[in-house]
Design a protein around this motif. Structure first.
Motif, short mmCIF file in Angstrom:
data_model
loop_
_atom_site.label_atom_id
_atom_site.label_comp_id
_atom_site.label_asym_id
_atom_site.label_seq_id
_atom_site.Cartn_x
_atom_site.Cartn_y
_atom_site.Cartn_z
N GLY A 180 0.83 -1.20 0.00
CA GLY A 180 0.00 0.00 0.00
C GLY A 180 0.86 1.25 0.00
N GLN A 181 0.21 2.40 -0.02
CA GLN A 181 0.90 3.68 -0.04
C GLN A 181 0.44 4.50 1.15
OE1 GLN A 181 0.08 5.67 -3.72
NE2 GLN A 181 0.58 3.90 -4.96
N LYS A 182 1.34 5.33 1.65
CA LYS A 182 0.97 6.22 2.74
C LYS A 182 -0.16 7.12 2.28
CE LYS A 182 2.67 9.47 6.08
NZ LYS A 182 3.76 10.21 6.64
N ILE A 183 -1.17 7.29 3.12
CA ILE A 183 -2.33 8.10 2.77
C ILE A 183 -1.93 9.57 2.83
CG2 ILE A 183 -4.72 8.67 3.34
CD1 ILE A 183 -4.79 5.87 4.76
N PRO A 184 -2.02 10.28 1.71
CA PRO A 184 -1.61 11.69 1.70
C PRO A 184 -2.46 12.53 2.65
CG PRO A 184 -1.95 10.87 -0.54
CD PRO A 184 -2.47 9.82 0.39
N PRO A 185 -1.81 13.41 3.42
CA PRO A 185 -2.56 14.28 4.34
C PRO A 185 -3.65 15.09 3.64
CG PRO A 185 -0.22 14.42 4.80
CD PRO A 185 -0.37 13.60 3.54
N GLY B 149 0.07 5.69 8.34
CA GLY B 149 0.74 5.09 7.19
C GLY B 149 -0.23 4.84 6.06
N GLN B 150 -0.31 3.59 5.59
CA GLN B 150 -1.21 3.23 4.50
C GLN B 150 -2.59 2.81 5.00
OE1 GLN B 150 1.28 1.39 5.69
NE2 GLN B 150 1.16 -0.77 5.12
N PHE B 151 -2.82 2.90 6.32
CA PHE B 151 -4.06 2.42 6.91
C PHE B 151 -5.00 3.53 7.34
CE2 PHE B 151 -1.08 -1.10 8.13
CZ PHE B 151 -1.58 -2.02 7.24
N CYS B 152 -6.29 3.23 7.23
CA CYS B 152 -7.36 4.06 7.78
C CYS B 152 -8.17 3.15 8.70
CB CYS B 152 -8.24 4.60 6.65
SG CYS B 152 -9.74 5.42 7.23
N TYR B 153 -8.22 3.50 9.97
CA TYR B 153 -8.93 2.71 10.96
C TYR B 153 -10.27 3.36 11.27
CZ TYR B 153 -4.42 0.49 11.81
OH TYR B 153 -3.24 -0.19 11.66
N ILE B 154 -11.31 2.55 11.36
CA ILE B 154 -12.64 3.05 11.69
C ILE B 154 -13.13 2.35 12.95
CG2 ILE B 154 -15.01 3.39 10.89
CD1 ILE B 154 -13.98 3.08 8.02
N CYS C 212 -13.21 -1.74 11.22
CA CYS C 212 -12.40 -2.26 10.13
C CYS C 212 -11.16 -1.40 9.92
CB CYS C 212 -13.20 -2.35 8.84
SG CYS C 212 -13.80 -0.78 8.20
N ARG C 213 -10.28 -1.92 9.07
CA ARG C 213 -9.07 -1.21 8.68
C ARG C 213 -9.02 -1.21 7.16
NH1 ARG C 213 -3.97 -4.50 9.87
NH2 ARG C 213 -4.59 -5.44 7.90
N LEU C 214 -8.84 -0.04 6.58
CA LEU C 214 -8.73 0.09 5.13
C LEU C 214 -7.26 0.26 4.77
CD1 LEU C 214 -11.62 2.65 4.56
CD2 LEU C 214 -11.71 0.17 4.47
N ARG C 215 -6.90 -0.25 3.60
CA ARG C 215 -5.52 -0.12 3.09
C ARG C 215 -5.57 0.68 1.79
NH1 ARG C 215 -0.90 -3.43 3.97
NH2 ARG C 215 -2.26 -4.84 5.14
N TYR C 216 -4.74 1.70 1.71
CA TYR C 216 -4.73 2.64 0.59
C TYR C 216 -3.71 2.22 -0.46
CZ TYR C 216 -4.35 7.20 -1.75
OH TYR C 216 -4.33 8.21 -2.66
N GLU D 146 -8.69 7.00 -4.28
CA GLU D 146 -9.64 7.34 -3.21
C GLU D 146 -10.85 6.42 -3.16
OE1 GLU D 146 -10.73 11.38 -2.37
OE2 GLU D 146 -8.89 12.10 -3.30
N ASP D 147 -11.20 5.78 -4.26
CA ASP D 147 -12.39 4.93 -4.28
C ASP D 147 -12.07 3.45 -4.40
OD1 ASP D 147 -14.38 6.80 -3.91
OD2 ASP D 147 -14.47 7.32 -6.03
N SER D 148 -10.85 3.08 -4.09
CA SER D 148 -10.48 1.68 -4.20
C SER D 148 -9.50 1.32 -3.08
CB SER D 148 -9.85 1.40 -5.57
OG SER D 148 -9.67 0.02 -5.74
N TRP D 149 -10.04 0.74 -2.02
CA TRP D 149 -9.27 0.35 -0.85
C TRP D 149 -9.49 -1.14 -0.59
CZ3 TRP D 149 -7.52 4.42 2.69
CH2 TRP D 149 -7.85 5.70 2.27
N SER D 150 -8.52 -1.79 0.03
CA SER D 150 -8.79 -3.14 0.52
C SER D 150 -9.22 -3.01 1.98
CB SER D 150 -7.57 -4.05 0.37
OG SER D 150 -6.54 -3.65 1.23
N MET D 151 -9.82 -4.06 2.50
CA MET D 151 -10.38 -3.99 3.84
C MET D 151 -10.01 -5.21 4.67
SD MET D 151 -14.36 -3.69 5.07
CE MET D 151 -14.83 -5.16 4.23
N ALA D 152 -9.80 -4.97 5.94
CA ALA D 152 -9.65 -6.05 6.91
C ALA D 152 -10.69 -5.80 8.00
CB ALA D 152 -8.24 -6.07 7.49
#
Length: 141
Positions: free
Chosen positions: A14-19, A50-55, A91-95, A99-105
């Motif tokens: 994945g890539q670091k999520i841009p601020p 990093g490359q993750f977005c946590y919800i 869940c946790r999203l991976r970038y 912006e409209d295509s993430w993987s999910m755990a």
């Protein structure tokens, strides 16, 4: 000669999520939650690392009227406040740069970790909103 073959893995890298896009993604998730799941949570927490977005969701705990937490060494009020302050990991999203295509755990409480999962359409990638819909199973109706 090398026999190495590159294969795309939606659950690694994945890539670091841009601020610059973080506020937009956070707002999309919050707007979707408010529109479709209002009343099922007190608040939603969206954080980036990093490359993750946590919800995570914070919900109103159910405590039986006759439950006495004094054996836990705390008052009923403190017990309820502690439960309210404990997040439900959704869940946790991976970038991967889109912006409209993430993987999910999905967070599995049986294993206490994030486990790769498919989106409802059967694909490995989807939108943050679709990920929230998948993980909303933890939000009681």
């Amino acid at each position: 000669m090398s026999n190495k073959v590159w294969a795309y893995d939606p659950q690694s890298g994945g890539q670091k999520i841009p601020p610059a896009i973080q506020p937009r993604i956070r707002q999309r998730i919050l707007d979707h939650a408010d529109k479709h799941y209002a009343g099922r949570f007190n608040r939603i927490d969206v954080r980036f690392r990093g490359q993750f977005c946590y919800i995570d969701a914070y919900t109103e705990p159910y405590v039986a009227p006759d439950f006495d937490p004094s054996h836990l060494g705390e008052s009923r009020e403190h017990y309820i406040a502690r439960l309210r302050a404990t997040p439900t990991h959704l869940c946790r999203l991976r970038y991967f740069g889109r912006e409209d295509s993430w993987s999910m755990a999905f967070y599995t409480y049986s294993q206490n970790k994030y486990e790769p999962c498919f989106f409802p359409d059967g694909g490995w990638e989807g939108t943050p909103e679709a990920a929230f819909d998948t993980a909303s199973v933890y939000l009681e109706p």
